[in-house]
Motif scaffolding. Structure first.
Motif, PDB file in Angstrom:
ATOM      1  N   GLY A   1     -27.177  43.925 -54.118  1.00 32.42           N
ATOM      2  CA  GLY A   1     -27.640  42.649 -53.588  1.00 32.42           C
ATOM      3  C   GLY A   1     -26.492  41.706 -53.295  1.00 32.42           C
ATOM      4  O   GLY A   1     -26.483  41.014 -52.270  1.00 32.42           O
ATOM      5  N   ILE A   2     -25.516  41.661 -54.190  1.00 37.68           N
ATOM      6  CA  ILE A   2     -24.345  40.799 -53.998  1.00 37.68           C
ATOM      7  C   ILE A   2     -23.573  41.224 -52.750  1.00 37.68           C
ATOM      8  O   ILE A   2     -23.103  40.385 -51.967  1.00 37.68           O
ATOM      9  N   TRP A   3     -23.444  42.528 -52.538  1.00 33.10           N
ATOM     10  CA  TRP A   3     -22.752  43.034 -51.347  1.00 33.10           C
ATOM     11  C   TRP A   3     -23.472  42.606 -50.079  1.00 33.10           C
ATOM     12  O   TRP A   3     -22.843  42.188 -49.097  1.00 33.10           O
ATOM     13  N   ILE A   4     -24.818  42.696 -50.100  1.00 30.00           N
ATOM     14  CA  ILE A   4     -25.611  42.304 -48.929  1.00 30.00           C
ATOM     15  C   ILE A   4     -25.392  40.830 -48.612  1.00 30.00           C
ATOM     16  O   ILE A   4     -25.189  40.438 -47.455  1.00 30.00           O
TER      17      ILE A   4
ATOM     18  N   GLU B   1     -26.091  33.484 -42.631  1.00 36.59           N
ATOM     19  CA  GLU B   1     -27.086  32.592 -43.229  1.00 36.59           C
ATOM     20  C   GLU B   1     -28.435  32.764 -42.533  1.00 36.59           C
ATOM     21  O   GLU B   1     -29.485  32.824 -43.179  1.00 36.59           O
ATOM     22  N   LYS B   2     -28.415  32.830 -41.202  1.00 35.17           N
ATOM     23  CA  LYS B   2     -29.653  32.924 -40.426  1.00 35.17           C
ATOM     24  C   LYS B   2     -30.393  34.215 -40.727  1.00 35.17           C
ATOM     25  O   LYS B   2     -31.608  34.232 -40.931  1.00 35.17           O
ATOM     26  N   THR B   3     -29.651  35.322 -40.767  1.00 35.44           N
ATOM     27  CA  THR B   3     -30.267  36.620 -41.071  1.00 35.44           C
ATOM     28  C   THR B   3     -30.829  36.625 -42.485  1.00 35.44           C
ATOM     29  O   THR B   3     -31.928  37.158 -42.722  1.00 35.44           O
ATOM     30  N   TYR B   4     -30.095  36.034 -43.408  1.00 35.59           N
ATOM     31  CA  TYR B   4     -30.551  35.969 -44.798  1.00 35.59           C
ATOM     32  C   TYR B   4     -31.874  35.227 -44.900  1.00 35.59           C
ATOM     33  O   TYR B   4     -32.808  35.683 -45.561  1.00 35.59           O
ATOM     34  N   ARG B   5     -31.988  34.080 -44.226  1.00 34.47           N
ATOM     35  CA  ARG B   5     -33.211  33.279 -44.265  1.00 34.47           C
ATOM     36  C   ARG B   5     -34.377  34.060 -43.667  1.00 34.47           C
ATOM     37  O   ARG B   5     -35.492  34.030 -44.185  1.00 34.47           O
ATOM     38  N   ARG B   6     -34.122  34.767 -42.565  1.00 34.09           N
ATOM     39  CA  ARG B   6     -35.196  35.534 -41.923  1.00 34.09           C
ATOM     40  C   ARG B   6     -35.650  36.701 -42.804  1.00 34.09           C
ATOM     41  O   ARG B   6     -36.845  37.024 -42.838  1.00 34.09           O
ATOM     42  N   LEU B   7     -34.712  37.326 -43.491  1.00 35.02           N
ATOM     43  CA  LEU B   7     -35.080  38.415 -44.403  1.00 35.02           C
ATOM     44  C   LEU B   7     -35.984  37.910 -45.521  1.00 35.02           C
ATOM     45  O   LEU B   7     -36.944  38.584 -45.916  1.00 35.02           O
ATOM     46  N   ILE B   8     -35.701  36.719 -46.031  1.00 33.03           N
ATOM     47  CA  ILE B   8     -36.530  36.155 -47.082  1.00 33.03           C
ATOM     48  C   ILE B   8     -37.934  35.874 -46.555  1.00 33.03           C
ATOM     49  O   ILE B   8     -38.932  36.115 -47.243  1.00 33.03           O
TER      50      ILE B   8
ATOM     51  N   ILE C   1     -31.622  39.724 -51.886  1.00 33.19           N
ATOM     52  CA  ILE C   1     -32.715  39.256 -51.037  1.00 33.19           C
ATOM     53  C   ILE C   1     -33.872  38.787 -51.898  1.00 33.19           C
ATOM     54  O   ILE C   1     -34.632  39.581 -52.450  1.00 33.19           O
ATOM     55  N   GLN C   2     -34.016  37.476 -52.021  1.00 34.54           N
ATOM     56  CA  GLN C   2     -35.057  36.897 -52.862  1.00 34.54           C
ATOM     57  C   GLN C   2     -36.452  37.307 -52.369  1.00 34.54           C
ATOM     58  O   GLN C   2     -36.714  37.359 -51.183  1.00 34.54           O
TER      59      GLN C   2
END
Length: 246
Positions: free
Chosen positions: A217-220, A226-233, A26-27
């Motif tokens: 992080g790699i596992w996450i 993709e959508k959840t990843y963007r929102r987490l960032i 998570i960047q």
């Protein structure tokens, strides 16, 4: 151990785990690590120690996602980033750290608001391929990274706007910050004196924990959309902005 008490060693370990998790997952999640390192070593001194830790994390991310990164785009940003780094190195010798953090915090919050509005749009608004935009991102990223390792949220706004896949985002970000951090090394070593043989022992101690954090992080990344990843960032970027005011 290393002249640190038990609590400080625990904080160092947690910081290393966070660095690895952020760089390969998570960047923008490194702000808690930056804060803890500042508590242990002080603001300016900690900036050099965590810089070398961040570079280790970048290398792990590059090994995993580097081939998917957009190197050509990164190289377009580097010249402007050099200007920002040099300016930050010079200003960092006399600027009030609190005032600078407040300024960056304002910039980041504005970026977060714009990014949130953009994410709520039903249609995708492409990022213009404008040299002035890239130059601005490079200069601001270089400057804020040199002063307080605070470039993550600014670059996050830029990279998220390109609608890249998770792996491409991570690879591109890793290449950008690794190259930029290499450029910062001489200033930390020769101008600020925040990286020495003495401080290297903390980085060496942290490497296994950075690797463990990166694995998490790699596992996450593999197990979220993709959508959840963007929102987490976006959330981590907003938290970063708030932290800059504290």
């Amino acid at each position: 151990m290393f002249g640190l008490d038990v609590i400080e060693i625990i904080m160092l370990v947690v910081s290393a785990l966070i660095v690895g998790f952020s760089k390969a997952g998570i960047q923008g999640a490194t702000i808690p690590a930056v804060a803890m390192m500042a508590i242990i070593f002080g603001g300016k001194d900690s900036s050099g120690i965590i810089l070398t830790m961040l570079m280790v994390g970048d290398l792990v991310a590059i090994m995993k996602y580097g081939k998917q990164g957009n190197i050509r785009d990164v190289m377009k940003l580097i010249p402007a980033a050099v200007v920002g780094i040099i300016a930050g190195a010079l200003v960092g010798t006399w600027i009030n750290d609190g005032q600078f953090k407040m300024l960056i915090g304002i910039i980041v919050i504005i970026c977060v608001i714009l990014l949130a509005i953009r994410e709520s749009q039903k249609r995708t608004i492409p990022l213009p391929d404008n040299p002035f935009l890239k130059g601005g991102v490079g200069v601001i990223s270089g400057f804020s990274s040199m002063i307080g390792n605070a470039a993550g949220p600014i670059f996050n706004v830029y990279i998220l706007a390109q609608n890249l896949k998770k792996e491409t985002m991570i690879g591109t970000t890793a290449w950008f910050f690794f190259l930029m951090n290499i450029l910062k090394l001489p200033f930390h070593i020769f101008l600020w004196g925040t990286i020495t043989l003495e401080t290297a022992k903390y980085t060496l101690f942290a490497i296994p924990f950075i690797a463990i954090g990166a694995w998490g992080g790699i596992w996450i990344v593999k197990n979220i959309s993709e959508k959840t990843y963007r929102r987490l960032i976006i959330v981590m970027t907003a938290i970063t902005a708030i932290r800059l005011f504290l």
